[in-house]
Design a protein around this motif. Structure first.
Motif, PDB file in Angstrom:
ATOM      1  N   TYR A  62      54.776  36.271  74.977  1.00 50.32           N
ATOM      2  CA  TYR A  62      55.243  37.383  74.136  1.00 50.32           C
ATOM      3  C   TYR A  62      54.509  37.380  72.786  1.00 50.32           C
ATOM      4  O   TYR A  62      54.511  38.374  72.072  1.00 50.32           O
ATOM      5  CB  TYR A  62      56.774  37.343  73.961  1.00 50.32           C
ATOM      6  N   GLN A  98      55.143  26.936  65.380  1.00 50.56           N
ATOM      7  CA  GLN A  98      56.244  27.820  65.795  1.00 50.56           C
ATOM      8  C   GLN A  98      57.596  27.296  65.294  1.00 50.56           C
ATOM      9  O   GLN A  98      57.711  26.910  64.156  1.00 50.56           O
ATOM     10  CB  GLN A  98      56.209  28.041  67.310  1.00 50.56           C
ATOM     11  N   SER A  99      58.588  27.238  66.175  1.00 56.06           N
ATOM     12  CA  SER A  99      59.951  26.924  65.697  1.00 56.06           C
ATOM     13  C   SER A  99      60.146  25.489  65.233  1.00 56.06           C
ATOM     14  O   SER A  99      61.196  25.181  64.661  1.00 56.06           O
ATOM     15  CB  SER A  99      60.967  27.221  66.798  1.00 56.06           C
ATOM     16  N   PHE A 131      66.734  31.784  71.352  1.00 57.76           N
ATOM     17  CA  PHE A 131      66.300  31.667  69.950  1.00 57.76           C
ATOM     18  C   PHE A 131      66.178  33.013  69.247  1.00 57.76           C
ATOM     19  O   PHE A 131      66.253  33.093  68.032  1.00 57.76           O
ATOM     20  CB  PHE A 131      64.979  30.894  69.856  1.00 57.76           C
ATOM     21  N   ASN A 149      65.836  32.188  65.287  1.00 55.90           N
ATOM     22  CA  ASN A 149      64.974  33.067  64.495  1.00 55.90           C
ATOM     23  C   ASN A 149      65.711  33.687  63.310  1.00 55.90           C
ATOM     24  O   ASN A 149      65.196  33.702  62.185  1.00 55.90           O
ATOM     25  CB  ASN A 149      64.378  34.167  65.379  1.00 55.90           C
ATOM     26  N   GLU A 193      51.051  37.381  66.230  1.00 56.65           N
ATOM     27  CA  GLU A 193      52.513  37.420  66.187  1.00 56.65           C
ATOM     28  C   GLU A 193      53.015  38.547  65.277  1.00 56.65           C
ATOM     29  O   GLU A 193      53.952  39.271  65.640  1.00 56.65           O
ATOM     30  CB  GLU A 193      53.087  36.073  65.727  1.00 56.65           C
ATOM     31  N   ASN A 200      61.750  40.418  65.763  1.00 54.51           N
ATOM     32  CA  ASN A 200      62.083  39.703  64.529  1.00 54.51           C
ATOM     33  C   ASN A 200      62.250  40.664  63.347  1.00 54.51           C
ATOM     34  O   ASN A 200      63.062  40.426  62.455  1.00 54.51           O
ATOM     35  CB  ASN A 200      61.007  38.660  64.208  1.00 54.51           C
ATOM     36  N   TYR A 224      58.025  34.058  57.242  1.00 49.65           N
ATOM     37  CA  TYR A 224      58.510  33.368  58.444  1.00 49.65           C
ATOM     38  C   TYR A 224      57.400  33.304  59.505  1.00 49.65           C
ATOM     39  O   TYR A 224      57.158  32.251  60.117  1.00 49.65           O
ATOM     40  CB  TYR A 224      59.741  34.097  59.001  1.00 49.65           C
ATOM     41  N   CYS A 228      55.448  29.960  61.166  1.00 52.89           N
ATOM     42  CA  CYS A 228      55.359  29.690  62.603  1.00 52.89           C
ATOM     43  C   CYS A 228      53.905  29.539  63.056  1.00 52.89           C
ATOM     44  O   CYS A 228      53.636  28.924  64.094  1.00 52.89           O
ATOM     45  CB  CYS A 228      56.029  30.811  63.397  1.00 52.89           C
ATOM     46  N   TYR A 276      68.350  25.433  71.295  1.00 50.93           N
ATOM     47  CA  TYR A 276      68.995  26.713  71.589  1.00 50.93           C
ATOM     48  C   TYR A 276      70.012  26.572  72.717  1.00 50.93           C
ATOM     49  O   TYR A 276      70.844  25.678  72.682  1.00 50.93           O
ATOM     50  CB  TYR A 276      67.942  27.796  71.910  1.00 50.93           C
ATOM     51  N   THR A 292      62.169  22.072  69.054  1.00 53.41           N
ATOM     52  CA  THR A 292      61.174  22.549  70.003  1.00 53.41           C
ATOM     53  C   THR A 292      60.523  23.834  69.491  1.00 53.41           C
ATOM     54  O   THR A 292      61.093  24.533  68.658  1.00 53.41           O
ATOM     55  CB  THR A 292      61.895  22.793  71.349  1.00 53.41           C
ATOM     56  N   GLY A 293      59.320  24.144  69.993  1.00 60.03           N
ATOM     57  CA  GLY A 293      58.640  25.386  69.599  1.00 60.03           C
ATOM     58  C   GLY A 293      57.873  25.987  70.754  1.00 60.03           C
ATOM     59  O   GLY A 293      57.424  25.251  71.646  1.00 60.03           O
ATOM     60  N   VAL A 294      57.697  27.316  70.735  1.00 63.50           N
ATOM     61  CA  VAL A 294      57.011  27.963  71.860  1.00 63.50           C
ATOM     62  C   VAL A 294      55.506  27.701  71.890  1.00 63.50           C
ATOM     63  O   VAL A 294      54.838  28.072  72.854  1.00 63.50           O
ATOM     64  CB  VAL A 294      57.270  29.498  71.924  1.00 63.50           C
ATOM     65  N   GLY A 319      62.111  28.590  76.872  1.00 69.28           N
ATOM     66  CA  GLY A 319      61.059  28.555  75.859  1.00 69.28           C
ATOM     67  C   GLY A 319      60.772  27.146  75.354  1.00 69.28           C
ATOM     68  O   GLY A 319      60.228  26.964  74.263  1.00 69.28           O
ATOM     69  N   ASN A 320      61.120  26.131  76.157  1.00 68.13           N
ATOM     70  CA  ASN A 320      60.903  24.742  75.752  1.00 68.13           C
ATOM     71  C   ASN A 320      59.846  24.096  76.653  1.00 68.13           C
ATOM     72  O   ASN A 320      59.820  24.342  77.868  1.00 68.13           O
ATOM     73  CB  ASN A 320      62.224  23.971  75.832  1.00 68.13           C
TER      74      ASN A 320
HETATM   75  O1  DON Z   1      59.753  33.966  66.110  1.00 66.44           O
HETATM   76  C1  DON Z   1      59.338  33.562  67.191  1.00 66.44           C
HETATM   77  O2  DON Z   1      59.725  34.061  68.247  1.00 66.44           O
HETATM   78  C2  DON Z   1      58.352  32.425  67.196  1.00 66.44           C
HETATM   79  N1  DON Z   1      57.533  32.488  66.032  1.00 66.44           N
HETATM   80  C3  DON Z   1      59.031  31.101  67.256  1.00 66.44           C
HETATM   81  C4  DON Z   1      59.965  30.937  68.440  1.00 66.44           C
HETATM   82  C5  DON Z   1      60.046  29.560  68.960  1.00 66.44           C
HETATM   83  O3  DON Z   1      59.185  28.733  68.754  1.00 66.44           O
HETATM   84  C6  DON Z   1      61.195  29.257  69.853  1.00 66.44           C
HETATM   85  N2  DON Z   1      61.172  27.879  70.280  1.00 66.44           N
HETATM   86  N3  DON Z   1      61.170  27.362  71.343  1.00 66.44           N
END
Ligand code: DON
Length: 345
Positions: A62, A98-99, A131, A149, A193, A200, A224, A228, A276, A292-294, A319-320
């Motif tokens: 995404y 990211q997150s 998230f 988010n 992004e 967002n 933000y 990320c 999440y 965790t982050g995407v 998303g993990n």
């Molecule tokens: O806002 C977002 O969707 C991304 N910048 C960060 C989301 C994210 O990393 C969720 N984690 N697993």
């Protein structure tokens, strides 16, 4: 000869000493070598070898540019509270944080304004939802937590600044202080992004409408999105986690990045909301506060001792990162370091 009176005084003093040791947080007990340290390289190598060829999951798409990260990359690392690094695989490849940035900006809000501001103006309740959930905002009356988010966009808006540039500089400096080196934005990730951030943007505008965003919405969205898009390696995430394990003091620079007193509050939010809608399963299996982050990164903290971080771009439905989760869970189990006691694998 020791009189019974002296015996009772000595007993009281000894008991007080034991009690004060028990009360002292682990990070305040000095440079005691971690008892598990001789196992660190072995368990890191073993987890990397076990999951190296696992192909489950897929890159986030995404954010279009994340599909371009080579999916086979995989790195695993332990960083101790005194900065020693035990690693296997691609731990120096730079990807977008990211997150995983979110707890560190929440730390900045607590540093500047205290934990009550975080609790009252954002919230600390786990949503049990995705998230990017908008439903969670309605269910929890706009009071979520800084790791989803909505709460993370609110967190950057709370950073004390008189201009967007100052707001961004503080966020970037804070992430760099946690990592112990200057971190910079991956501009292509930011463009990818920000130009697709319709969800967002909706969240930011809703929060602003409800009085739960504390700067102009588009400014908060840009800052933000920039946070990320910051580039980090798994080694950096390990060092950031080790700073939390070390009571807020970066192991390399020795800078006190956040007050030690607020580290437990931050770890509590990571334990309840870091994954999440998978936070329950994560704590059940790994037993460690984590984020965790995407981009594929995860960092977990063993309070007072060390951090375990991993990077692998393929994600599950929530998303993990699939391999990062498995590697960290295995290492936590093998070392028996779950915060509630040794966790079975
Ligand atoms: O806002 C977002 O969707 C991304 N910048 C960060 C989301 C994210 O990393 C969720 N984690 N697993």
């Amino acid at each position: 000869m020791i009189t019974s009176n002296r015996v009772s005084i000595l007993t009281t003093v000894a008991a007080a000493a034991v009690l004060s040791m028990a009360a002292a947080p682990a990070y305040a007990r000095g440079p005691v070598p971690d008892p598990a340290v001789k196992e660190f390289q072995r368990v890191v190598d073993a987890a990397h070898a076990r999951y190296k060829d696992l192909k489950d999951g897929k890159n986030a798409d995404y954010i279009p540019i994340l599909t371009e990260t080579p999916s086979d990359l995989f790195g695993v690392v332990i960083v101790t509270k005194d900065g020693k690094v035990y690693s296997a695989g691609d731990v120096d490849y730079v990807f977008s944080i990211q997150s995983v940035s979110k707890p560190f900006t929440a730390a900045l809000v607590m540093t500047e304004q205290g934990p009550d501001t975080l609790k009252e103006k954002i919230g600390v309740e786990p949503t049990g939802m995705a998230f990017n959930s908008k439903l969670a905002l309605a269910v929890y009356e706009n009071s979520v937590n800084p790791l989803v988010n909505a709460g993370a966009i609110a967190a950057v808006s709370l950073v004390q600044a008189t201009s967007e540039q100052e707001r961004w500089n503080k966020v970037q400096q804070n992430l760099s202080d946690f990592a112990g080196r200057p971190l910079t934005v991956l501009e292509k990730v930011y463009e990818s992004e920000y130009t697709t951030a319709f969800g967002n943007r909706g969240i930011a505008n809703l929060l602003y409408n409800w009085g739960r965003l504390y700067s102009e919405p588009e400014e908060a969205l840009r800052v933000y999105t920039r946070e990320c898009s910051v580039g980090v390696s798994a080694r950096d995430l390990g060092m950031m986690g080790a700073t939390l394990a070390n009571g807020g003091v970066n192991p390399l620079t020795k800078k006190q990045v956040m007050p030690a007193a607020h580290v437990p509050e931050l770890l509590a939010v990571m334990a309840t909301a870091g994954f999440y809608d998978e936070s329950g399963v994560w704590m059940f299996k790994a037993g460690l506060p984590a984020k965790t982050g995407v981009g594929g990164g995860i960092v977990a903290v063993v309070p007072g001792r060390f951090a375990i971080a991993a990077f692998s771009p393929r994600l599950n439905e929530a998303g993990n990162s699939v391999r990062s989760m498995k590697a960290i869970q295995d290492i936590a189990a093998e070392l028996g370091v779950g915060v509630f006691g040794p966790n079975p694998n």
